[in-house]
Design an enzyme around this catalytic site. Structure first.
Site, PDB file in Angstrom:
ATOM      1  N   SER A 288      76.294 140.499  19.144  1.00 42.03           N
ATOM      2  CA  SER A 288      76.508 139.217  18.485  1.00 42.03           C
ATOM      3  C   SER A 288      77.755 139.292  17.619  1.00 42.03           C
ATOM      4  CB  SER A 288      75.312 138.830  17.611  1.00 42.03           C
ATOM      5  OG  SER A 288      75.552 137.575  16.999  1.00 42.03           O
TER       6      SER A 288
ATOM      7  N   LYS B 245      67.754 139.551  20.119  1.00 40.57           N
ATOM      8  CA  LYS B 245      69.003 138.784  20.224  1.00 40.57           C
ATOM      9  C   LYS B 245      68.720 137.342  20.646  1.00 40.57           C
ATOM     10  CE  LYS B 245      73.477 138.019  20.516  1.00 40.57           C
ATOM     11  NZ  LYS B 245      73.700 136.884  21.396  1.00 40.57           N
TER      12      LYS B 245
ATOM     13  N   HIS C  85      67.629 135.631  17.591  1.00 41.78           N
ATOM     14  CA  HIS C  85      68.840 135.437  16.790  1.00 41.78           C
ATOM     15  C   HIS C  85      69.548 134.167  17.238  1.00 41.78           C
ATOM     16  CE1 HIS C  85      73.245 135.642  16.579  1.00 41.78           C
ATOM     17  NE2 HIS C  85      73.117 136.348  15.465  1.00 41.78           N
ATOM     18  N   ASN C  86      69.700 133.991  18.547  1.00 40.12           N
ATOM     19  CA  ASN C  86      70.399 132.816  19.059  1.00 40.12           C
ATOM     20  C   ASN C  86      69.600 131.541  18.832  1.00 40.12           C
ATOM     21  OD1 ASN C  86      72.185 134.771  19.928  1.00 40.12           O
ATOM     22  ND2 ASN C  86      72.476 133.854  21.941  1.00 40.12           N
TER      23      ASN C  86
ATOM     24  N   GLU D 136      70.275 130.665  15.433  1.00 46.27           N
ATOM     25  CA  GLU D 136      71.654 130.157  15.431  1.00 46.27           C
ATOM     26  C   GLU D 136      71.691 128.683  15.832  1.00 46.27           C
ATOM     27  OE1 GLU D 136      75.237 130.817  18.531  1.00 46.27           O
ATOM     28  OE2 GLU D 136      74.489 132.655  17.592  1.00 46.27           O
TER      29      GLU D 136
END
Length: 510
Positions: free
Chosen positions: A138, A210, A213-214, A217
């Site tokens: 990232s 991840k 995380h996105n 985001e």
């Protein structure tokens, strides 16, 4: 220019934006790279860029024209990094490397945004051919070049080999302050500081983290965009005025990379007309799937993540531009009127608190989702460490990630961030302003799906009794789905003959 052949430390396949910058980052940190891409132009562009940036006087990158040549240029056992699109391209490269002679103790690292389930399947599929390791990356182009956040998972043996490399190229934070240590120049190396990488867990765990995380985001970006929309549409502020507000907010608890770049975006003008470029960008948002995967996983696990889901929906509805244009001429909304300066300032302050509270909710949803996924799949996830590696290098890096780190260091079994003392205080102090901001936006007809769904999530979490009792009665009425009673033994199931005169209650064996 003819290259001198030399044995390299690392093989690298895929020299797009992320791959090219990761190679240069590795080279800055003392590793020699054998690089391959299906496009020879990309290989030559990388070599040319390295010649410009290389100050060591010796070659750092060797360009390869085939998989066989790539393997021949590597020290054994081979370590090969992939930076290619998720899906079939990963499998195709794995098959090509098998054909080229890769060995069982060689390691292939997938750094793309692969679906975590695909990563688990690949590890099993190729375990007799090589060690598949994954490490989500990232930070975008700049992060890849000067220090990303890295989320590795897979074989502990592979991690032991990869760890010193990953710790070298990862973003760094100051060990005392927790603030990012900036690295902005080619050749610059940071040897101190805490690296933004840690072993996440078995195969698939890193890609799952991840993915979440996105998803966070997506939510964070949408929250900022909704605040922009309120300021632009309801308060009729200019892009420069909104940039000034965001810039001021970025000095406080909302301090984050996404807010920082939003300021730059809002200030950017076209050269010919001096018009804010953002006002000329078509309002149709794209997505690559990780936010959708996060929302789908939350539904599959029964873990509410409405802020993340609403952010995905917001991108989806933006794609219906023609339909929205048609509806805008037919459907009415409230009449918007100008507000006095003092009242505007109140709204701005309320909107600040609404953003902060919604942001807390988005992270709370993401971390709770990871917690439930960990239980489901047998992963032991260290949430304090995950929060730590997101403090620099990644897209959602923000000042309050240190507070999240603190929360999980104090209570590693914390079920939800909203139950941490620090966040309890923040939410309790700001929830009234949060409600006022949402009321204002709603009465102005400005869509705020992420901000309002976050408030609904907060209110649902703090509500001891929800109307699911009526819902269970409805389900039992039309489908005999049964229900439990609060005045009876827990776990006992009951069914009512709702349509009969006697309405007999039947105890169903549980």
């Amino acid at each position: 220019m003819t290259q001198d052949k030399f044995l390299c430390d690392i093989g690298f396949i895929g020299l797009g934006v992320m791959g090219k910058n990761l190679v240069l980052n590795l080279a800055d940190n003392g590793y020699n790279i054998a690089a391959f891409d299906l496009s020879d132009e990309k290989v030559q562009a990388l070599i040319a860029q390295d010649e410009i940036e290389n100050t060591t006087g010796t070659p750092r990158v060797y360009g390869c024209s085939s998989y066989t040549e790539l393997l021949s240029q590597l020290k054994a056992p081979h370590l090969i990094v992939l930076s290619v699109p998720a899906g079939d391209p990963v499998d195709q490269i794995c098959e090509n490397l098998i054909g080229a002679g890769i060995q069982p103790d060689d390691i292939i690292i997938d750094t793309g945004n692969s679906l975590w389930l695909d990563t688990v399947a690949r590890e099993k599929k190729y375990k007799s051919n090589f060690l598949l390791f994954s490490s989500a990356v990232s930070g975008g182009e700049v992060g890849a070049r000067f220090g990303p956040s890295l989320m590795p998972s897979g074989s502990p043996y592979a991690w032991a080999r990869v760890k010193p490399i990953w710790e070298a190229i990862a973003a760094k934070v100051d060990k005392k302050t927790g603030k990012p240590i900036e690295r902005t120049q080619p050749g610059q190396v940071i040897t101190d500081g805490e690296p933004c990488t840690t072993y996440i867990g078995p195969a698939g765990a890193g890609h799952y983290v991840k993915m979440v995380h996105n998803g966070i985001e997506y939510a964070d970006m949408q929250i900022i965009c909704e605040a922009y929309h309120v300021l632009k549409s309801a308060l009729r502020l200019t892009c420069d005025e909104i940039a000034d507000i965001f810039s001021q907010w970025n000095k406080g608890p909302l301090d984050s990379y996404l807010l920082e770049i939003s300021v730059e975006v809002l200030r950017h003008k076209t050269k010919d007309t001096n018009t804010p470029l953002v006002e000329l960008i078509l309002d149709k948002a794209g997505q690559k799937g990780t936010g959708l995967w996060t929302a789908m996983s939350s539904l599959e696990l029964g873990c509410p993540a409405p802020t993340i889901a609403q952010a995905v929906y917001a991108r989806s509805i933006s794609s219906f531009k023609e339909l929205r244009t048609q509806a805008s001429a037919l459907l009415t909304g409230p009449q918007q009127t100008a507000l006095p300066a003092a009242e505007q300032q109140e709204i701005i302050e309320q909107l600040h608190d609404a953003m902060y509270c919604a942001k807390i909710c988005a992270y709370a949803q993401g971390f709770q989702l990871m917690k439930l996924a960990g239980k489901e799949h047998g992963w032991t996830l260290d949430f304090a460490s995950i929060a730590k590696i997101w403090r620099a290098g990644c897209i959602i890096r923000a000042a309050f990630l240190q507070s999240i780190t603190n929360a999980y260091q104090q209570n590693e079994h914390l079920d939800n961030l909203m139950l941490d003392d620090f966040f309890i205080k923040q939410l309790n102090e700001r929830q009234l302003n949060w409600r006022k901001a949402i009321c204002f936006a709603t009465m102005q007809g400005v869509p705020i799906g992420a901000l309002s769904s976050s408030l609904a999530y907060y209110d649902s979490m703090r509500c001891e009794t929800l109307p699911a009792n009526l819902l269970q009665a409805q389900r039992d009425f039309f489908g005999a789905h049964t229900f439990e009673r609060i005045d009876k033994t827990p776990g006992k199931k009951y069914h009512v003959q709702w349509s009969t005169k006697d309405r007999e209650t039947v105890v169903v064996d549980s």
